[in-house]
Design a protein around this motif. Structure first.
Motif, short mmCIF file in Angstrom:
data_model
loop_
_atom_site.label_atom_id
_atom_site.label_comp_id
_atom_site.label_asym_id
_atom_site.label_seq_id
_atom_site.Cartn_x
_atom_site.Cartn_y
_atom_site.Cartn_z
N VAL A 113 0.84 -1.20 0.00
CA VAL A 113 0.00 0.00 0.00
C VAL A 113 0.88 1.25 0.00
O VAL A 113 0.65 2.20 -0.77
CB VAL A 113 -0.96 0.01 1.22
CG1 VAL A 113 -1.62 1.38 1.38
CG2 VAL A 113 -2.01 -1.07 1.07
N MET A 114 1.91 1.24 0.89
CA MET A 114 2.82 2.38 0.94
C MET A 114 3.56 2.55 -0.38
O MET A 114 3.81 3.67 -0.84
CB MET A 114 3.83 2.18 2.09
CG MET A 114 3.18 2.21 3.46
SD MET A 114 4.38 2.01 4.78
CE MET A 114 5.24 3.56 4.69
N GLN A 115 3.89 1.44 -1.00
CA GLN A 115 4.60 1.48 -2.29
C GLN A 115 3.71 2.10 -3.35
O GLN A 115 4.17 2.96 -4.13
CB GLN A 115 4.98 0.05 -2.68
CG GLN A 115 5.69 -0.06 -4.02
CD GLN A 115 6.08 -1.50 -4.31
OE1 GLN A 115 7.04 -2.01 -3.77
NE2 GLN A 115 5.30 -2.15 -5.17
N ASN A 116 2.45 1.75 -3.40
CA ASN A 116 1.52 2.30 -4.40
C ASN A 116 1.27 3.79 -4.18
O ASN A 116 1.14 4.55 -5.14
CB ASN A 116 0.20 1.53 -4.37
CG ASN A 116 0.35 0.09 -4.89
OD1 ASN A 116 1.21 -0.17 -5.72
ND2 ASN A 116 -0.46 -0.82 -4.37
N ILE A 117 1.21 4.19 -2.89
CA ILE A 117 1.06 5.62 -2.59
C ILE A 117 2.28 6.39 -3.11
O ILE A 117 2.16 7.48 -3.67
CB ILE A 117 0.88 5.84 -1.07
CG1 ILE A 117 -0.47 5.27 -0.61
CG2 ILE A 117 0.97 7.33 -0.71
CD1 ILE A 117 -0.66 5.23 0.89
N ASP A 118 3.45 5.78 -2.91
CA ASP A 118 4.69 6.42 -3.40
C ASP A 118 4.67 6.54 -4.92
O ASP A 118 5.10 7.55 -5.48
CB ASP A 118 5.90 5.59 -2.94
CG ASP A 118 7.20 6.36 -3.11
OD1 ASP A 118 7.21 7.57 -2.83
OD2 ASP A 118 8.20 5.73 -3.51
N PHE A 119 4.13 5.50 -5.61
CA PHE A 119 4.01 5.56 -7.07
C PHE A 119 3.13 6.73 -7.50
O PHE A 119 3.42 7.42 -8.49
CB PHE A 119 3.41 4.25 -7.62
CG PHE A 119 4.33 3.06 -7.51
CD1 PHE A 119 5.69 3.21 -7.27
CD2 PHE A 119 3.83 1.77 -7.66
CE1 PHE A 119 6.53 2.12 -7.18
CE2 PHE A 119 4.65 0.67 -7.57
CZ PHE A 119 6.00 0.85 -7.32
N ILE A 120 2.04 6.93 -6.78
CA ILE A 120 1.10 8.02 -7.11
C ILE A 120 1.81 9.37 -7.02
O ILE A 120 1.70 10.22 -7.91
CB ILE A 120 -0.14 7.98 -6.18
CG1 ILE A 120 -0.97 6.73 -6.47
CG2 ILE A 120 -0.99 9.25 -6.35
CD1 ILE A 120 -2.06 6.46 -5.45
N PHE A 121 2.58 9.55 -5.92
CA PHE A 121 3.30 10.82 -5.74
C PHE A 121 4.35 11.01 -6.85
O PHE A 121 4.58 12.12 -7.33
CB PHE A 121 3.96 10.88 -4.37
CG PHE A 121 3.03 11.30 -3.28
CD1 PHE A 121 2.61 12.63 -3.19
CD2 PHE A 121 2.56 10.39 -2.36
CE1 PHE A 121 1.74 13.03 -2.17
CE2 PHE A 121 1.69 10.78 -1.35
CZ PHE A 121 1.28 12.10 -1.25
N ILE A 122 5.01 9.90 -7.23
CA ILE A 122 6.02 9.99 -8.30
C ILE A 122 5.36 10.47 -9.60
O ILE A 122 5.89 11.33 -10.31
CB ILE A 122 6.71 8.63 -8.51
CG1 ILE A 122 7.61 8.30 -7.31
CG2 ILE A 122 7.55 8.62 -9.79
CD1 ILE A 122 8.13 6.88 -7.31
N VAL A 123 4.21 9.87 -9.92
CA VAL A 123 3.50 10.23 -11.15
C VAL A 123 3.04 11.70 -11.12
O VAL A 123 3.19 12.44 -12.10
CB VAL A 123 2.30 9.29 -11.39
CG1 VAL A 123 1.44 9.78 -12.55
CG2 VAL A 123 2.79 7.87 -11.65
N ILE A 124 2.47 12.13 -9.95
CA ILE A 124 1.98 13.50 -9.83
C ILE A 124 3.12 14.49 -9.96
O ILE A 124 3.09 15.43 -10.77
CB ILE A 124 1.24 13.70 -8.49
CG1 ILE A 124 -0.06 12.88 -8.48
CG2 ILE A 124 0.94 15.18 -8.26
CD1 ILE A 124 -0.75 12.83 -7.14
N VAL A 125 4.19 14.30 -9.14
CA VAL A 125 5.33 15.22 -9.17
C VAL A 125 6.02 15.16 -10.53
O VAL A 125 6.43 16.18 -11.10
CB VAL A 125 6.31 14.92 -8.02
CG1 VAL A 125 7.56 15.77 -8.15
CG2 VAL A 125 5.63 15.14 -6.68
N GLY A 126 6.16 13.95 -11.06
CA GLY A 126 6.80 13.78 -12.37
C GLY A 126 6.02 14.50 -13.47
O GLY A 126 6.62 15.09 -14.38
N SER A 127 4.69 14.43 -13.38
CA SER A 127 3.85 15.11 -14.38
C SER A 127 4.05 16.62 -14.33
O SER A 127 4.12 17.29 -15.37
CB SER A 127 2.38 14.76 -14.14
OG SER A 127 2.16 13.39 -14.28
N LEU A 128 4.15 17.15 -13.10
CA LEU A 128 4.37 18.59 -12.94
C LEU A 128 5.73 19.00 -13.52
O LEU A 128 5.85 20.03 -14.19
CB LEU A 128 4.28 18.98 -11.46
CG LEU A 128 2.89 18.85 -10.81
CD1 LEU A 128 2.98 19.08 -9.31
CD2 LEU A 128 1.90 19.83 -11.45
#
Length: 448
Positions: free
Chosen positions: A125-140
């Motif tokens: 779960v923590m890993q998937n949350i980290d993936f979400i943040f990577i995608v969001i920050v990466g998109s920005l």
């Protein structure tokens, strides 16, 4: 086996995981510092989660091992003592007791597995949350043209590779917790100080056998003394009998003399020198010992008789066995003196004890210790071996521990003990005249 396999497998995995972990970090930092920090920041949270869960599983695994030890001990007792259990009709009680321990073990196992099972999904779960943040920050960052969309995809894969060693580490840590819970009991034994048989400055010397106990005190447990201020001087070449109720310290005193234990305070002198000054191996070679438990080894009769000797003297073995009355039953064995002895009822307790008496005669030691040496033989056999024991102890300092007082009447010195102290000392006739504890015990046994 669990400890060995766990450590051998885990070590190899840890090496691979460490190399993978470091390689992924190097690659991430070479591509993008912001996203790298975003991936790494998940690490401390994962370690906090692992620590939170393993604190609970450690306690459960430890309790599981203790309960498993009780259960294993109960199974061993049930098998070795089945005849007593049947004789006292305790089958159902043993079944109920086994079920109680088994249910407890099952309950602890379920709880430990629940906590262990929570760990991996929680990390995911923590890993998937980290993936979400990577995608969001990466998109920005991609929107501003700092990085490319392909780099975001690469970082998601790197983040997965970064988390994989942490997942594996969590799994290994749980397995180690289970192994270490079992290892704790092994470590308790390993932490005990090893006996140094080479210590002592006096190695090779002949002795007379004068022994003196000087204010000897000993306790197995601190502040619970078993031997208290025990003082007496014993001249060489005499027969000394130690008598008293069960638990009064007779066998403990003998164990102190042979340094199976060291005195808490006071001294034991052999020929005027503290026994701690003698080389331990040499000291014990001065004693021929027959203990309460007749220990027989899985080897030939010859090897058992010559145990501790440099070579086997077959003629001497037969001579000694004839003198103690052991020759008859040995010759009835399938291969006689070449028969390999086992502990599955091949010999009766009395026959085993005759062999241990013969073994002590073979050693030809200058001092003799006989701890209930004839407790498992019948009266007729006891009479037959008495002359052999008399010959063996003649001119040697000898210690007899006996509850049957008729067997030690001819001792040169009888020490009556009570609660680890000397109650009275003298010959058989002298103690009868005193009309104290020894006289009462003797009259009670002979029915006078």
């Amino acid at each position: 086996d669990l400890i060995s396999s766990t450590f051998s497998e885990s070590f190899a995995k840890l090496v691979i995981l460490a190399i993978t972990f470091l390689s992924v970090i190097v690659m991430m930092f070479s591509l993008s510092l912001p996203l790298s920090f975003l991936v790494i920041i998940a690490g401390p949270f994962v370690f906090l989660l692992i620590n939170f869960i393993t604190k609970r599983t450690k306690v459960l695994f430890s309790q599981q091992q203790v309960t498993l030890g009780k259960l294993s001990g109960q199974m061993e007792e049930s098998i070795s003592g089945y005849s007593v259990i049947k004789a006292y009709c305790q089958e159902q009680n043993m079944i109920n007791s086994f079920k109680e321990n088994n249910d407890k073990l099952q309950e602890l196992g379920i709880k430990a597995n629940i906590w262990t099972g929570i760990l991996m999904p929680a990390i995911n779960v923590m890993q998937n949350i980290d993936f979400i943040f990577i995608v969001i920050v990466g998109s920005l960052l991609a929107d501003k043209g700092i990085i490319t969309i392909g780099l975001i995809s690469s970082f998601v894969l790197y983040a997965r590779q970064f988390m994989r060693p942490l997942n594996e580490l969590a799994s290994i840590y749980n397995t180690l917790q289970s192994a270490l819970a079992g290892a704790e009991r092994v470590f308790e034994i390993m932490d005990n100080k090893e006996e140094n048989v080479s210590e002592g400055i006096i190695k090779e010397t002949s002795i007379k056998g004068d022994i003196e106990f000087k204010e000897v005190c000993f306790a197995y447990v601190k502040d619970k003394p078993v031997i208290k201020n025990f003082s007496i001087k014993i001249n060489h070449g005499i027969k000394v009998a130690l008598v008293g109720e069960t638990g009064c310290g007779k066998t403990t005193l003998i164990n102190l003399l042979t340094r199976m234990y060291d005195v808490t305070s006071g001294q034991i002198l052999l020929d005027g020198l503290d026994i701690k000054e003698y080389n331990l191996k040499q000291l014990r070679s001065y004693f021929g010992v027959v203990l309460q438990d007749s220990e027989i080894f899985n080897d030939t009769v010859y090897a058992n008789l010559c145990y501790g000797l440099d070579s086997i003297n077959k003629a001497r073995c037969k001579e000694v066995c004839q003198s103690v009355g052991a020759d008859a039953f040995i010759l009835r064995l399938p291969q006689g003196y070449e028969s390999v002895l086992t502990n599955d009822g091949m010999l009766s307790e009395g026959e085993r004890q005759l062999l241990t008496i013969a073994r002590s005669i073979m050693v030809n030691a200058p001092m003799i210790i006989l701890d209930e040496a004839t407790s498992n033989v019948d009266t007729r056999t006891e009479k037959n071996i008495k002359s052999a024991i008399d010959n063996m102890t003649r001119g040697r300092t000898s210690f007899f521990i006996a509850h049957r007082l008729s067997t030690i009447k001819d001792s040169d010195l009888i020490i009556h003990m009570e609660h680890g102290e000397i109650l009275e000392v003298g010959t058989h006739e002298e103690l009868l005249k005193l009309n104290n504890g020894y006289a009462k015990m003797y009259r009670l046994q002979v029915g006078d």
